[in-house]
Motif scaffolding. Structure first.
Motif, PDB file in Angstrom:
ATOM      1  N   TYR A   1      -8.282  -0.924   0.863  1.00 47.43           N
ATOM      2  CA  TYR A   1      -7.704   0.423   0.896  1.00 47.43           C
ATOM      3  C   TYR A   1      -8.510   1.420   0.061  1.00 47.43           C
ATOM      4  O   TYR A   1      -8.827   2.516   0.508  1.00 47.43           O
TER       5      TYR A   1
ATOM      6  N   LYS B   1       3.169   4.421   2.103  1.00 46.02           N
ATOM      7  CA  LYS B   1       2.791   5.593   2.887  1.00 46.02           C
ATOM      8  C   LYS B   1       1.783   6.418   2.096  1.00 46.02           C
ATOM      9  O   LYS B   1       2.039   6.789   0.957  1.00 46.02           O
ATOM     10  N   GLN B   2       0.644   6.676   2.702  1.00 46.23           N
ATOM     11  CA  GLN B   2      -0.451   7.434   2.082  1.00 46.23           C
ATOM     12  C   GLN B   2      -0.836   6.874   0.714  1.00 46.23           C
ATOM     13  O   GLN B   2      -1.224   7.603  -0.183  1.00 46.23           O
ATOM     14  N   GLY B   3      -0.702   5.550   0.560  1.00 44.12           N
ATOM     15  CA  GLY B   3      -1.118   4.890  -0.675  1.00 44.12           C
ATOM     16  C   GLY B   3      -0.191   5.089  -1.856  1.00 44.12           C
ATOM     17  O   GLY B   3      -0.547   4.752  -2.989  1.00 44.12           O
ATOM     18  N   GLU B   4       1.021   5.587  -1.620  1.00 46.95           N
ATOM     19  CA  GLU B   4       1.923   5.899  -2.730  1.00 46.95           C
ATOM     20  C   GLU B   4       2.286   4.681  -3.569  1.00 46.95           C
ATOM     21  O   GLU B   4       2.351   4.769  -4.799  1.00 46.95           O
TER      22      GLU B   4
ATOM     23  N   GLU C   1     -13.128   8.306   2.827  1.00 43.82           N
ATOM     24  CA  GLU C   1     -12.405   9.461   3.366  1.00 43.82           C
ATOM     25  C   GLU C   1     -12.505  10.657   2.421  1.00 43.82           C
ATOM     26  O   GLU C   1     -12.731  11.794   2.859  1.00 43.82           O
TER      27      GLU C   1
ATOM     28  N   THR D   1       0.843  -1.195   0.000  1.00 43.91           N
ATOM     29  CA  THR D   1       0.000   0.000   0.000  1.00 43.91           C
ATOM     30  C   THR D   1       0.876   1.241   0.000  1.00 43.91           C
ATOM     31  O   THR D   1       0.647   2.165  -0.767  1.00 43.91           O
TER      32      THR D   1
ATOM     33  N   SER E   1      -3.443  12.855  -4.496  1.00 44.41           N
ATOM     34  CA  SER E   1      -2.870  12.402  -5.766  1.00 44.41           C
ATOM     35  C   SER E   1      -3.760  12.924  -6.894  1.00 44.41           C
ATOM     36  O   SER E   1      -4.886  13.376  -6.661  1.00 44.41           O
TER      37      SER E   1
ATOM     38  N   GLU F   1      -7.011  11.151  -6.830  1.00 44.58           N
ATOM     39  CA  GLU F   1      -7.893  11.598  -5.751  1.00 44.58           C
ATOM     40  C   GLU F   1      -8.492  12.968  -6.065  1.00 44.58           C
ATOM     41  O   GLU F   1      -9.669  13.201  -5.782  1.00 44.58           O
TER      42      GLU F   1
ATOM     43  N   ASN G   1      -2.384  17.709  -0.621  1.00 47.57           N
ATOM     44  CA  ASN G   1      -1.899  16.345  -0.411  1.00 47.57           C
ATOM     45  C   ASN G   1      -2.806  15.269  -0.996  1.00 47.57           C
ATOM     46  O   ASN G   1      -3.028  14.234  -0.381  1.00 47.57           O
TER      47      ASN G   1
ATOM     48  N   ARG H   1     -10.456   4.678   1.347  1.00 47.18           N
ATOM     49  CA  ARG H   1     -10.001   5.991   0.881  1.00 47.18           C
ATOM     50  C   ARG H   1     -11.128   6.740   0.179  1.00 47.18           C
ATOM     51  O   ARG H   1     -11.244   7.960   0.320  1.00 47.18           O
TER      52      ARG H   1
ATOM     53  N   ASP I   1      -0.794   3.419  -5.505  1.00 43.75           N
ATOM     54  CA  ASP I   1      -1.080   4.420  -6.539  1.00 43.75           C
ATOM     55  C   ASP I   1      -0.106   4.282  -7.706  1.00 43.75           C
ATOM     56  O   ASP I   1      -0.488   4.396  -8.874  1.00 43.75           O
TER      57      ASP I   1
END
Length: 163
Positions: A95, A60-63, A102, A58, A127, A130, A125, A99, A66
């Protein structure tokens, strides 16, 4: 089943094997426009993974997820007629669903704040995917407008009142 969708599934399984985390990839949530498949979710089977592998995939923060999603979309649409492009969403351990919830909450809070104050609200912040999701979430709002401003890596989404 659509040949390009099958290629996406096979490509992701091969990538995971090369990364040292072999597992199956399932096709879920296939979206169609008439009889043409336009997108699908490639769900990575997390059952053989411990929490540390899930977190590593996954990122950090979905990086990481993504980046994997970007690669599958970019590589599998090279040389493909634009009308035949497929969009792949890569899912792991819920995930993307978490997300999305969120992002919906972020979009609703920003919209309400703008409606109350009349002041544009910046959302940082995110992507590019997103940002696009929030644009889509708010595009039907009769009183709100969204736009992206700035340049990567400091690109942000701005929610404002329509004039």
């Amino acid at each position: 089943m659509d040949e390009q969708i099958q290629k996406g599934q096979k490509w992701l399984e091969t990538l995971l094997k090369l990364m040292g985390v072999p597992t199956n990839v399932n096709l879920n949530r296939v979206e169609q426009n008439g009889d043409q498949t336009i997108s699908c979710w490639l769900t990575i089977d997390e059952s053989p993974f411990d929490l540390s592998k899930i977190e590593a995939l996954t990122g950090k923060q979905g990086e990481t997820i993504d980046s994997i999603q970007y690669l599958v979309n970019a590589l599998l649409n090279i040389g493909v007629d634009e009308n035949s492009h497929r969009f792949f969403t890569v899912e792991l351990n819920g995930y993307r669903l978490r997300r999305q919830a969120e992002l919906m909450a972020i979009a609703q809070r920003a919209g309400e704040k703008v409606r109350i104050t009349g002041v544009p609200e910046e959302i940082r912040n995110l992507s590019s995917v997103e940002r696009r999701q929030i644009h889509s979430m708010l595009e039907k709002s009769p009183d709100l407008l969204t736009e992206s401003q700035g340049n990567e890596p400091d690109r942000r989404l701005v929610v404002r009142l329509r004039e």
